[in-house]
Design a protein around this motif. Sequence first.
Motif, PDB file in Angstrom:
ATOM      1  N   GLU A 199      -3.355   0.036  -3.736  1.00 37.75           N
ATOM      2  CA  GLU A 199      -4.131   0.728  -2.710  1.00 37.75           C
ATOM      3  C   GLU A 199      -3.372   1.978  -2.250  1.00 37.75           C
ATOM      4  O   GLU A 199      -2.154   1.941  -2.079  1.00 37.75           O
ATOM      5  CB  GLU A 199      -4.375  -0.211  -1.521  1.00 37.75           C
ATOM      6  N   VAL A 200      -4.092   3.062  -2.045  1.00 30.36           N
ATOM      7  CA  VAL A 200      -3.434   4.311  -1.661  1.00 30.36           C
ATOM      8  C   VAL A 200      -4.265   5.034  -0.608  1.00 30.36           C
ATOM      9  O   VAL A 200      -5.496   4.943  -0.609  1.00 30.36           O
ATOM     10  CB  VAL A 200      -3.187   5.207  -2.907  1.00 30.36           C
ATOM     11  N   GLU A 201      -3.564   5.689   0.296  1.00 26.41           N
ATOM     12  CA  GLU A 201      -4.233   6.477   1.330  1.00 26.41           C
ATOM     13  C   GLU A 201      -3.466   7.776   1.482  1.00 26.41           C
ATOM     14  O   GLU A 201      -2.237   7.798   1.341  1.00 26.41           O
ATOM     15  CB  GLU A 201      -4.248   5.689   2.643  1.00 26.41           C
ATOM     16  N   VAL A 202      -4.160   8.861   1.786  1.00 23.96           N
ATOM     17  CA  VAL A 202      -3.526  10.173   1.916  1.00 23.96           C
ATOM     18  C   VAL A 202      -3.546  10.600   3.385  1.00 23.96           C
ATOM     19  O   VAL A 202      -4.580  10.511   4.054  1.00 23.96           O
ATOM     20  CB  VAL A 202      -4.250  11.230   1.055  1.00 23.96           C
ATOM     21  N   VAL A 203      -2.415  11.061   3.885  1.00 21.84           N
ATOM     22  CA  VAL A 203      -2.317  11.586   5.254  1.00 21.84           C
ATOM     23  C   VAL A 203      -1.974  13.070   5.148  1.00 21.84           C
ATOM     24  O   VAL A 203      -0.931  13.427   4.601  1.00 21.84           O
ATOM     25  CB  VAL A 203      -1.232  10.843   6.060  1.00 21.84           C
ATOM     26  N   LEU A 232      -2.074   9.846  -7.545  1.00 19.30           N
ATOM     27  CA  LEU A 232      -3.248   9.031  -7.214  1.00 19.30           C
ATOM     28  C   LEU A 232      -3.726   8.281  -8.460  1.00 19.30           C
ATOM     29  O   LEU A 232      -4.031   7.089  -8.411  1.00 19.30           O
ATOM     30  CB  LEU A 232      -4.375   9.925  -6.685  1.00 19.30           C
ATOM     31  N   TYR A 274       1.215   5.252   0.924  1.00 22.50           N
ATOM     32  CA  TYR A 274       0.680   6.382   1.670  1.00 22.50           C
ATOM     33  C   TYR A 274       1.300   7.666   1.134  1.00 22.50           C
ATOM     34  O   TYR A 274       2.526   7.804   1.157  1.00 22.50           O
ATOM     35  CB  TYR A 274       1.019   6.258   3.163  1.00 22.50           C
ATOM     36  N   LYS A 320       0.854  -1.170   0.000  1.00 16.81           N
ATOM     37  CA  LYS A 320       0.000   0.000   0.000  1.00 16.81           C
ATOM     38  C   LYS A 320       0.899   1.232   0.000  1.00 16.81           C
ATOM     39  O   LYS A 320       1.963   1.225   0.623  1.00 16.81           O
ATOM     40  CB  LYS A 320      -0.883  -0.032   1.249  1.00 16.81           C
ATOM     41  N   LEU A 363       3.515   6.093  10.605  1.00 12.42           N
ATOM     42  CA  LEU A 363       3.663   5.385   9.326  1.00 12.42           C
ATOM     43  C   LEU A 363       5.105   5.437   8.837  1.00 12.42           C
ATOM     44  O   LEU A 363       5.626   4.443   8.329  1.00 12.42           O
ATOM     45  CB  LEU A 363       2.702   5.967   8.284  1.00 12.42           C
TER      46      LEU A 363
END
Lengths: 253, 253
Positions: free
Chosen positions: A111-115, A102, A8, A6, A27
Amino acid sequence: MAARGKVYLIGAGPGAQDLITLRGARLLAQADVVLHDALVTDEMLELCPRAEKILVGKRCGQLSTAQQFINKQMIDNALKFPLVVRLKGGDPMLFGRADEELRALEEAGIEVEVVPGITTALAAAAASKQPLTKRGVARSVAFFTSSTAPEHAEHDAIPDTDTLVQYMGGREAIATAERLLAQGRHADTPVVVIENCSRPDQHIRRLTIASLAQGLGAAHGPVLVMLGDAMKTRAHQHNDEAQLPSAVQQLSA
Amino acid sequence: MAARGKVYLIGAGPGAQDLITLRGARLLAQADVVLHDALVTDEMLELCPRAEKILVGKRCGQLSTAQQFINKQMIDNALKFPLVVRLKGGDPMLFGRADEELRALEEAGIEVEVVPGITTALAAAAASKQPLTKRGVARSVAFFTSSTAPEHAEHDAIPDTDTLVQYMGGREAIATAERLLAQGRHADTPVVVIENCSRPDQHIRRLTIASLAQGLGAAHGPVLVMLGDAMKTRAHQHNDEAQLPSAVQQLSA
């Protein structure tokens, strides 16, 4: 497919190590690979001792090629490692080219997530003690940047909000000031210029649009320009701008 | 005089405990007193177990009286304790009434420092995976709020930036949509509405200005409205918006 890692996209904030979020720091501590740009500070990279750290996204050079290379590196690493971090100065979603990254990750099925991160404008407001909004004075603020294509920049109107923040505004200071005057902003509108926000060499200047029109000289790091009546100093304001924020000193002791 | 304490105006961010900065969290852990508003979550207050926690700044009621009372409490506590925190939802310098608080502390000769927080717009962009700026599409973004005085709100133009973010925009959704249409924004402009951003009950809706004009119904927490072409979803975008961000789940496990 299940073995894919994944990615981030994490905002590092303006530079000081302790201005990243707890989520971002946790993270980073777990990351296998960290792809970071040149604006990310060395002290920030101390938060990911076990990660392989890869400098990407040089500030000069062919931007689109560089972006494709970054996208490829993110994808390649996510196919090999469980936790890949793309670490960006400031916040990823504001002048961070997150859309391209993205899009590339989604197309590759990663899979990607933004912080989120502290965008420089907020850190600069804190450092200079100048709120961006002010009851009865400033109810709106715009963040903008000049086009990388100079032929566009001349045609763009600068937004009409009460407070204005120009990212990477150092080189265009004279052009910005001239456009603001042409759009009807008063020459004596207060301006705050911050270079190297939150870093040991942070430098704050207090100007007006009239003096901004004289230019800012050579900069030695990222420059943010904030202006509008909210930038007026208060009667008893204590500006200790030559110093580092004391929290940094206390907390690193 | 030397015994006077120091006050830190700290941004708590949108609500999730791990979206405060490291600096904010470390200061909370050391704080003697924490004056917080109603938007600060219980999980955030777990970061200051040794502090006396005082709820100030109720969301309804007589605002100016409440502000004077908050100012007095900050000053009184700084005369008694070394480290006083004024903890605010979001970022203190953006719609946070920091000007009044800085002014009161400075007039009383109390040392003050500001620690930035993740403003809700950045957390909302991260949660919805919609960048606020986008190369070739959106180069400027404005954050605005309606006046608390309704007679002013009608006369204010909404900013002309590419992307718009309205804070506390839930109740005025219909009025905002009507003003945007009157100012020439297209009815099919994409809109993202986030309620309770970053919290367990976070709720994201994807609308257009045309559907925003139908109103949003009753809200159960802070509502942020983002709109502009940057809010268009991508071809392969994966929206897992019913879920909490997985980082929260992982890290609290």
